[in-house]
Design an enzyme around this catalytic site. Structure first.
Site, PDB file in Angstrom:
ATOM      1  N   ASP A 388      10.618 -50.630  38.446  1.00 47.58           N
ATOM      2  CA  ASP A 388      10.848 -51.997  38.052  1.00 47.58           C
ATOM      3  C   ASP A 388      11.612 -52.570  39.354  1.00 47.58           C
ATOM      4  OD1 ASP A 388      11.074 -54.497  36.728  1.00 47.58           O
ATOM      5  OD2 ASP A 388      13.049 -53.945  36.363  1.00 47.58           O
ATOM      6  N   ASP A 587      10.320 -53.599  30.498  1.00 43.76           N
ATOM      7  CA  ASP A 587       9.609 -52.456  30.873  1.00 43.76           C
ATOM      8  C   ASP A 587       9.690 -51.229  29.650  1.00 43.76           C
ATOM      9  OD1 ASP A 587       9.959 -53.190  33.600  1.00 43.76           O
ATOM     10  OD2 ASP A 587      12.114 -52.844  33.582  1.00 43.76           O
TER      11      ASP A 587
END
Length: 686
Positions: A388, A587
């Site tokens: 990420d 996420d």
């Protein structure tokens, strides 16, 4: 499952057998023994029957809810036994008279009984249960057989040195257990509950929500809570690995396990101990060591067949050659006993879990918490890693990167006006502007008289500084107040600034890439990671800039479900286990779907719950460390397996050839176990 402490459990093979026996009971749904921590995790419909079963089959063991104080192991009995044994042998060889021989025979018999007490009792318990392949039974059979073929000195020596090896094994295991306990000891032991004007000492587990506790200087915060009185500095190193103390005052949130450094605090309990941060850290480490890796499962199954196989080989060595007139029974029984000496799988059974235990312990001391040892195995196979962006590769901390003045104004004026307008704001963007102003202009914010401050949600702020009206925000903010402005093309967040309805310029604010990001990716390549990718929900221009800096592919503007789908495609492209590293709520699905999901410690609670590994110190270099730990741990474990099997195979061959003696075969059993244990402890220093 209920957790119990098992006392006096010092044999790894015995632990495996007890676990297997418990799982075969009708009234036990599941039983799991963690030899490394001496804990039994039990799901049963009748605990009293379980206790009775253990008492009957393993009378030296006991169960309790609380950990008992471990008694230190004493070398004195062992040293006395060895000295008496060596003295008897020396006297026997210096003065081999019939009288001396008879006297020393009784001395050696006494030494045999004293040193072999645990082996003899364990053998009879095993034989009573029909466990003919129990290591104690095999050791008893081997030493008695050696006695009957005339090797009674060797028979006693085997028992003495085997017992010495068992003692050293207990010592090594005890030290490894203390290493884990050292980690668990970061949890506070006591809390001081405020009742009126009195302080009552209680266990942190007994605290309730809204209780008021007093934490003195040098003591640990018992549970998560909020400060209701006092101001101090807290050391949160045990939770985050960060060495910089955190300043707290009234209404500040505090975490259980933090060390109070400066002044007395009164804290209102917000969470029960079992839900507090420090309890979760301890639970994660213990859960990781409770799980069995695929390698350990294989070795446990292998050991069940290994001992009978070696016993069969030893029996064939002892019986077949004499039947074909290749020598006397005494000679070949002796050779068979040499092979029998290496029939115990302890070196394999104990070194594998302790190796993984060492790896988990080494990682935890570096601020890396694992939820299972299986991740250590998978990490060594991984070839791809996806990240990420915001908060993972970047700091998640905004920074002024450019100031573009307009209409004849200077950069200093633009920054000064923006800072004045946002003095009362706590938004990260406002804080980054204030910080830049302090660094560039040495501006004293206390000199500004701010009035009529107003935050316009999603757009910006409006404030009156002395007699001047300042507006700072995005384009929508300026449009709302009908202020003409220039368009901006820069990457990042743009804060437009107007002074008394006149546009003075804009400030570009960007998230900083982490200092160790470039170094991390370079070192990951050295560790064998070949493919890198950024998966971000941020806009393309911001993601592309980071990707170009790091030299990896990227996908931007992704929704959570899209991120998971793209990661799956990325993983399948390279046909190998893949790692995902993230920190945000969006996420969590990708972390859960990855072969190994790694959550950054300052990220959302949901992302950490979905991750297999949590990095509490938020450092990207921890990724490199955990890969190095995984590889070293795997290397150590396979060294132990190959070394143990290799040495045992050598002694079986040497026994068959009549080259090795029973004395030397002791090394093939106990010596190999000790060396494997010592090697496993290297994982603690990974």
């Amino acid at each position: 499952m209920q957790e119990y402490h098992i006392h006096n459990l010092d044999c790894p093979d015995c632990a495996s057998k007890l676990e297997r026996d418990l799982n075969e009971l009708d009234y036990v749904k599941k039983a799991q023994i963690n030899f490394s921590t001496s804990k039994l995790f039990l799901d049963t419909s009748d605990f009293e029957k379980v206790k009775a079963f253990i008492k009957q089959n393993e009378p030296h063991l006991s169960l309790s809810f609380k950990e008992a104080t471990e008694k230190p192991l004493s070398f004195t009995p062992l040293i006395i036994t060895i000295m008496v044994f060596l003295g008897a042998i020396l006297i026997l060889h210096l003065n081999p008279s019939p009288l001396i021989e008879k006297a020393m025979f009784f001395v050696l018999a006494l030494v045999y009984l004293v040193s072999g007490k645990d082996v003899i009792l364990g053998a009879f318990r095993g034989l009573r249960k029909g466990q003919f392949f129990d290591e104690n039974a095999l050791m008893l059979i081997a030493t008695i057989a050696a006695f009957f073929v005339g090797a009674y000195e060797e028979s006693v020596s085997i028992m003495v040195f085997y017992s010495a090896g068992e003692f050293l094994q207990k010592l090594a295991v005890s030290r490894s257990k203390k290493s884990l306990k050292a980690l668990v000891d970061v949890a506070p032991n006591l809390a001081y509950l405020k009742k009126g004007d009195e302080l009552v000492s209680v266990a942190p587990e007994d605290l309730r929500v809204n209780d008021i506790v007093v934490v003195k200087v040098g003591e640990k915060v018992p549970v998560d809570g909020v400060v209701v009185k006092g101001e101090s500095l807290l050391d949160e190193r045990a939770l985050s690995g960060e060495s910089m103390p955190v300043n707290v005052s009234e209404n500040s949130k505090v975490l259980g396990g933090s060390l109070n450094l400066k002044a007395v605090l009164e804290i209102q309990v917000e969470k029960m101990y079992k839900d507090s941060s420090i309890a979760k850290v301890v639970d994660l480490v213990q859960q990781a060591t409770n799980e069995k890796s695929e390698t350990e499962k294989f070795i446990t199954k292998f050991s069940r067949y290994y001992t009978p196989s070696v016993l069969f080989i030893a029996l064939m060595i002892a019986v077949l050659p004499p039947l074909f007139s290749m020598g006397s029974f005494d000679e070949w029984i002796y050779r068979g006993l040499v092979a029998l000496m290496v029939s115990c799988p302890c070196a394999l059974v104990i070194s594998v879990p302790l190796g993984y235990f060492g790896g988990v312990g080494a990682a935890s001391r570096k601020g890396i918490l694992m939820k299972g040892v299986h991740v250590l195995e998978v990490l060594t196979q991984a070839k791809s890693i996806a990240f990420d962006k915001t908060g993972t590769l970047t700091k998640g901390v905004f920074k002024v990167t450019d100031i573009v003045p307009q209409n004849g104004h200077s950069k200093e004026e633009v920054l000064h006006y923006a800072s004045c307008s946002q003095l009362l704001s706590t938004h990260p963007i406002a804080l980054s502007i204030q910080k830049a102003c302090e660094e560039m202009l040495k501006d004293d914010k206390h000199q500004h008289d701010i009035k009529n401050y107003e935050e316009v949600s999603g757009m910006g702020v409006k404030a009156q500084c002395h007699t001047d009206l300042i507006i700072a925000g995005n384009e929508k903010m300026l449009d709302q107040f009908h202020i003409a402005h220039s368009p901006s093309k820069e990457n990042g967040t743009i804060v437009h600034v107007a002074f008394n309805q006149t546009y003075v310029g804009y400030i570009v604010i960007s998230d900083e890439i982490k200092d160790d990001a470039i170094e991390c990716l370079r070192d990951l390549k050295v560790q064998g990671i070949e493919n890198f990718c950024i998966l971000s929900g941020d806009r393309k221009s911001a993601t592309e800039s980071i990707a170009q800096t790091l030299g990896c592919e990227y996908h931007a503007s992704l929704l959570p479900e899209e991120k998971t789908s793209v990661f799956k495609t990325f993983k399948e492209r390279y046909k190998a286990p893949a790692i995902f590293v993230g920190d945000g709520i969006n996420d969590a699905p990708t972390l859960a779907s990855a072969d190994v999901g790694i959550g950054m410690g300052k990220g959302s609670e949901l992302s950490k719950q979905s991750a297999d590994i949590v990095i509490t110190n938020d450092s990207l270099n921890s990724l490199v460390k955990v890969l190095a730990i995984a590889k070293k741990t795997k290397s150590i474990i396979w060294q132990n397996i190959l070394f143990a099997l290799g040495i045992k195979a050598v002694f079986i061959v040497l026994g068959l050839m009549g080259v090795a003696s029973l004395w030397e075969a002791v090394f093939g059993d106990v010596g190999v176990t000790l060396l494997a244990l010592a090697n496993s402890m290297r994982a603690m220093r990974a």
